[in-house]
Design an enzyme around this catalytic site. Structure first.
Site, short mmCIF file in Angstrom:
data_model
loop_
_atom_site.label_atom_id
_atom_site.label_comp_id
_atom_site.label_asym_id
_atom_site.label_seq_id
_atom_site.Cartn_x
_atom_site.Cartn_y
_atom_site.Cartn_z
N ARG A 300 6.84 16.94 -21.52
CA ARG A 300 5.55 16.24 -21.62
C ARG A 300 5.57 14.89 -20.89
NH1 ARG A 300 5.83 18.29 -26.80
NH2 ARG A 300 4.48 20.09 -27.06
N LYS A 322 -2.26 11.07 -8.14
CA LYS A 322 -2.72 12.47 -8.15
C LYS A 322 -1.50 13.33 -7.90
CE LYS A 322 -7.44 12.27 -6.41
NZ LYS A 322 -8.30 12.65 -5.27
N GLU A 364 -5.01 8.67 8.25
CA GLU A 364 -5.34 7.99 6.99
C GLU A 364 -5.42 6.48 7.20
OE1 GLU A 364 -6.32 9.59 4.36
OE2 GLU A 364 -5.72 11.60 5.00
N LYS A 403 -5.45 1.33 -0.28
CA LYS A 403 -5.50 2.47 -1.21
C LYS A 403 -5.18 1.99 -2.63
CE LYS A 403 -4.84 7.02 -2.56
NZ LYS A 403 -4.38 8.36 -2.38
N GLU A 413 -11.35 8.75 -9.83
CA GLU A 413 -12.33 9.15 -8.83
C GLU A 413 -13.74 9.30 -9.41
OE1 GLU A 413 -10.59 11.73 -5.88
OE2 GLU A 413 -12.52 12.66 -5.56
N ARG A 417 -13.16 5.38 -5.60
CA ARG A 417 -12.14 6.25 -5.00
C ARG A 417 -12.77 7.35 -4.14
NH1 ARG A 417 -6.49 8.02 -8.00
NH2 ARG A 417 -5.59 9.01 -6.18
N ASN A 421 -12.63 9.78 0.43
CA ASN A 421 -12.88 11.14 0.93
C ASN A 421 -13.62 11.13 2.26
OD1 ASN A 421 -11.69 12.30 -1.31
ND2 ASN A 421 -13.57 12.17 -2.50
N HIS A 424 -13.48 14.02 4.66
CA HIS A 424 -12.85 15.12 3.94
C HIS A 424 -13.76 16.33 3.74
CE1 HIS A 424 -9.66 12.33 3.38
NE2 HIS A 424 -8.98 13.09 2.55
N HIS A 428 -11.90 19.28 4.89
CA HIS A 428 -11.40 20.32 3.98
C HIS A 428 -11.92 21.69 4.40
CE1 HIS A 428 -10.35 17.60 0.33
NE2 HIS A 428 -9.33 17.76 1.14
N HIS A 441 -3.59 18.19 7.43
CA HIS A 441 -4.64 17.50 6.69
C HIS A 441 -5.25 16.34 7.50
CE1 HIS A 441 -6.68 15.88 3.21
NE2 HIS A 441 -6.09 14.70 3.41
N1 LIG Z 1 -1.67 13.04 -4.00
C1 LIG Z 1 -2.50 12.60 -3.12
O1 LIG Z 1 -3.30 11.69 -3.37
C2 LIG Z 1 -2.47 13.20 -1.75
C3 LIG Z 1 -3.17 12.59 -0.69
C4 LIG Z 1 -3.07 13.15 0.58
C5 LIG Z 1 -2.30 14.28 0.80
N2 LIG Z 1 -1.63 14.84 -0.26
C6 LIG Z 1 -0.82 16.05 -0.07
O2 LIG Z 1 0.25 15.72 0.82
C7 LIG Z 1 0.72 16.92 1.42
C8 LIG Z 1 0.98 16.66 2.88
O3 LIG Z 1 1.98 15.66 2.98
P1 LIG Z 1 2.80 15.45 4.34
O4 LIG Z 1 1.86 15.39 5.45
O5 LIG Z 1 3.74 14.35 4.09
O6 LIG Z 1 3.53 16.84 4.52
P2 LIG Z 1 4.99 17.35 4.09
O7 LIG Z 1 5.38 16.85 2.78
O8 LIG Z 1 4.91 18.81 4.26
O9 LIG Z 1 5.93 16.70 5.19
C9 LIG Z 1 5.78 17.08 6.52
C10 LIG Z 1 7.07 17.63 7.13
O10 LIG Z 1 7.87 16.54 7.55
C11 LIG Z 1 9.15 16.61 6.95
N3 LIG Z 1 9.56 15.23 6.75
C12 LIG Z 1 9.04 14.36 5.87
N4 LIG Z 1 9.56 13.15 6.07
C13 LIG Z 1 10.42 13.24 7.10
C14 LIG Z 1 11.23 12.32 7.79
N5 LIG Z 1 11.22 11.01 7.48
N6 LIG Z 1 12.00 12.77 8.79
C15 LIG Z 1 11.98 14.08 9.15
N7 LIG Z 1 11.21 14.99 8.56
C16 LIG Z 1 10.43 14.57 7.54
C17 LIG Z 1 8.99 17.42 5.71
O11 LIG Z 1 10.18 18.02 5.33
C18 LIG Z 1 7.93 18.43 6.17
O12 LIG Z 1 8.53 19.44 6.87
C19 LIG Z 1 -0.35 17.96 1.19
O13 LIG Z 1 0.11 18.89 0.25
C20 LIG Z 1 -1.52 17.18 0.62
O14 LIG Z 1 -2.28 17.94 -0.28
C21 LIG Z 1 -1.70 14.32 -1.51
#
Ligand SMILES: NC(=O)c1ccc[n+]([C@@H]2O[C@H](COP(=O)([O-])OP(=O)(O)OC[C@H]3O[C@@H](n4cnc5c(N)ncnc54)[C@H](O)[C@@H]3O)[C@@H](O)[C@H]2O)c1
Length: 537
Positions: A300, A322, A364, A403, A413, A417, A421, A424, A428, A441
């Site tokens: 939990r 999130k 972003e 942010k 949100e 917040r 978007n 988006h 999306h 994304h």
């Molecule tokens: N929680 C939130 O508010 C929020 C906001 C925006 C996006 N997201 C989520 O984030 C995710 C996308 O995140 P992302 O773009 O970081 O993708 P990711 O986590 O898939 O990372 C991208 C790739 O880069 C690699 N990588 C990461 N850091 C590295 C580094 N320093 N050196 C070498 N390789 C590296 C990872 O292993 C992966 O293969 C999505 O699932 C999205 O839904 C969440």
């Protein structure tokens, strides 16, 4: 605690911008004495000065201040001369007064970027020299304030945080001892520092101790970031006295599922994790979303720390609480709001991030600038041309603070917040229509910002020149403006089933000018159709 906060200082110190942010954060009202004077007199300040003279202006100023200070729970940005006269000082004595101390050169530069303003009467000629002279003559009066914040180099959000801390009478807390804190998130779900500093990974253990984490550290990473950075994370944790273990999952969005969460539960529960232990999520947004959710739900909830290694993670995914995973029906449909105890961003880690993912994160940064911070847009434009030069400590810290400010105001949100978007809705739709494999994304959001910009122009909200400025920066970041080979019907149907649709109406985040966005629910269909024509090749 006094229920008036007065901000004093030179023109260009950010009194109005910081004051508004502060009022929003406290849920108070905001007043600006210059605006009140102009409203009461029906004349601009330069006209009052030239027609009635400075003495008459000071009298109007004292009256405006007295009127504003009659309300309770108000933040008041005062004219620069208020603390220099008795009437002004008497009123300031009833509240909490903070001097926003700014270097005259910085103030002059900021004022020069507001070319639409009428020239300020006391700054005619060489504004920098005039500001230096004003500071010399007013320094002692400003220094009588209850507290001061040196705002050079601070974002408005950081200055707002600093004033809030002073007003709350905070004795130096653990955050103050931590170097490189870019922002503090402060929500009902938890308050925590975000450190943005080159080389900070080496201090992970010390920083975890500084935020009073204890027990064992469970480092979750993926096969992209893990082989590069897990051993440095473990070394740092162990050097600070923590027992530390690691688990590596396969990387990629397709791993962001409940099935992967189950393997993380198996690991943590198999190791007999306790609530006094903590999880460290070391990776991009996939690892921080998934790891945060696993930590928030196992037993939990055990505490967790985010160490984002992608640019998107640093400026977006790791901030705001999130957490969650994807479901076969759609992305991010299962999850929980849960705040980390610390976010540690080390921009040095971006050296190994694949270039496409770096550009993905830039979307972003660009978005934060266009919706809330024109200064960030200028800083990005000044470095445009080399995407890698945009992911600096300074710009990441600035974007992070934006942010953090927004989520502090609106954790779940319900209001501000939603502005995050921007881009988006169609973004999306494009991601979904391309089955989450064609566009990352940030790429989809870049195309979505293009579409939203076109809609704003089409309905007369935004000048075409502002849209062109946005697109020039998007191109300079190496991000796409159009989606290719994506089915239009699928985009539209995904847009209509988005989580953000309420009572059948899409809430569009649209720019009203650069640095200002607002929600619009009454966008005509033909404006949307025209925007889709423009962005779907
Ligand atoms: N929680 C939130 O508010 C929020 C906001 C925006 C996006 N997201 C989520 O984030 C995710 C996308 O995140 P992302 O773009 O970081 O993708 P990711 O986590 O898939 O990372 C991208 C790739 O880069 C690699 N990588 C990461 N850091 C590295 C580094 N320093 N050196 C070498 N390789 C590296 C990872 O292993 C992966 O293969 C999505 O699932 C999205 O839904 C969440």
């Amino acid at each position: 605690m006094p229920d008036h906060i007065f901000l004093v200082g030179l023109s260009g110190s950010g009194k109005s911008t910081v004051g508004r942010l502060l009022a929003d954060r406290l849920g108070w009202s905001f007043a600006d004495t210059d605006t009140l004077i102009e409203q009461a007199a029906g004349q601009s300040i330069p006209t009052i000065f030239s027609e009635q003279g400075e003495a008459a202006f000071r009298e109007l100023e004292a009256r405006a201040l007295a009127r504003a200070a009659r309300s309770a729970r108000v933040v008041i940005a005062t004219g620069g001369g208020v603390p220099t006269h008795d009437a002004g000082r008497q009123i300031l004595a009833d509240g909490f007064t903070v001097w926003l101390a700014v270097d005259p050169a910085v103030a002059a530069e900021r004022l020069a970027r507001q070319p639409d303003d009428e020239p300020r009467p006391l700054l005619a000629g060489d504004p920098r020299a005039r500001l230096e002279a004003l500071l010399d003559s007013r320094r002692d009066d400003y220094a009588r304030a209850d507290a001061s914040v040196d705002v050079d180099g601070l974002t408005p959000e950081q200055a707002c945080d600093a004033v809030l801390r002073l007003w709350e009478g905070d004795s130096p807390g653990p955050d103050d001892a931590i170097p490189g804190v870019a922002a503090t998130v402060s929500t009902p779900g938890g308050a925590y520092p975000i450190v943005v500093r080159e080389g900070a990974l080496a201090d992970l253990g010390e920083l975890c101790a500084a935020v009073e984490l204890s027990g064992r550290a469970f480092v979750l990473t993926d096969d992209g970031a893990g082989p590069l950075y897990a051993s440095a994370a473990l070394d740092s944790l162990r050097a600070a006295g923590f027992q530390a273990a690691t688990m590596t999952i396969s990387g990629g969005e397709e791993q962001k599922t409940l099935a992967t969460v189950a393997t993380v539960y198996d690991w943590l529960l198999g190791e007999r994790v306790e609530r006094s232990d903590f999880v460290v999520c070391l990776g991009g947004g996939v690892v921080t979303d998934l790891g945060g959710y696993a930590a928030a739900t196992v037993l939990r909830g055990v505490p967790f720390v985010h160490v984002p290694t992608s640019l998107l993670g640093m400026v977006d995914a790791a901030i705001g609480g999130k957490t969650g995973v994807d479901h076969a029906i759609g992305k991010n449909l299962v999850g929980a709001f849960a705040q980390p105890r610390l976010v540690l961003s080390d921009p040095a880690l971006l050296a190994t991030l694949p270039p496409r993912h770096l550009r993905n994160g830039l979307a972003e940064l660009v978005k934060h600038g266009f919706i809330l911070d024109e200064e960030l847009v200028r800083l990005l434009e000044a470095r445009a041309g080399d995407p890698a030069a945009l992911a600096t400590e300074e710009l990441i810290a600035r974007s992070t603070a934006i942010k953090a400010g927004v989520v502090s105001e609106d954790e779940r949100e319900a209001g501000a917040r939603t502005l995050l978007n921007y881009g988006h809705t169609i973004g999306h739709g494009i991601e979904a229509a391309a089955a989450y494999s064609g566009y990352l994304h940030g790429e989809a959001v870049a195309i979505g910002m293009h579409a939203a910009g076109r809609i704003a122009c089409e309905i007369g909200l935004l000048p075409a020149a502002a849209l062109e400025r946005q697109q020039a920066l998007i191109r300079a970041c190496g991000l796409p403006e159009q989606a290719e080979g994506v089915d239009r019907g699928a985009v539209v149907s995904a847009m209509r089933s988005d989580k953000k649709v309420r009572a059948g109406a899409i809430s569009w985040v649209l720019l009203e000018s650069i640095g200002h966005a607002a929600i619009h629910r009454d966008v005509p269909d033909q404006a949307v159709e025209a925007a889709l024509d423009a962005v779907l090749a």
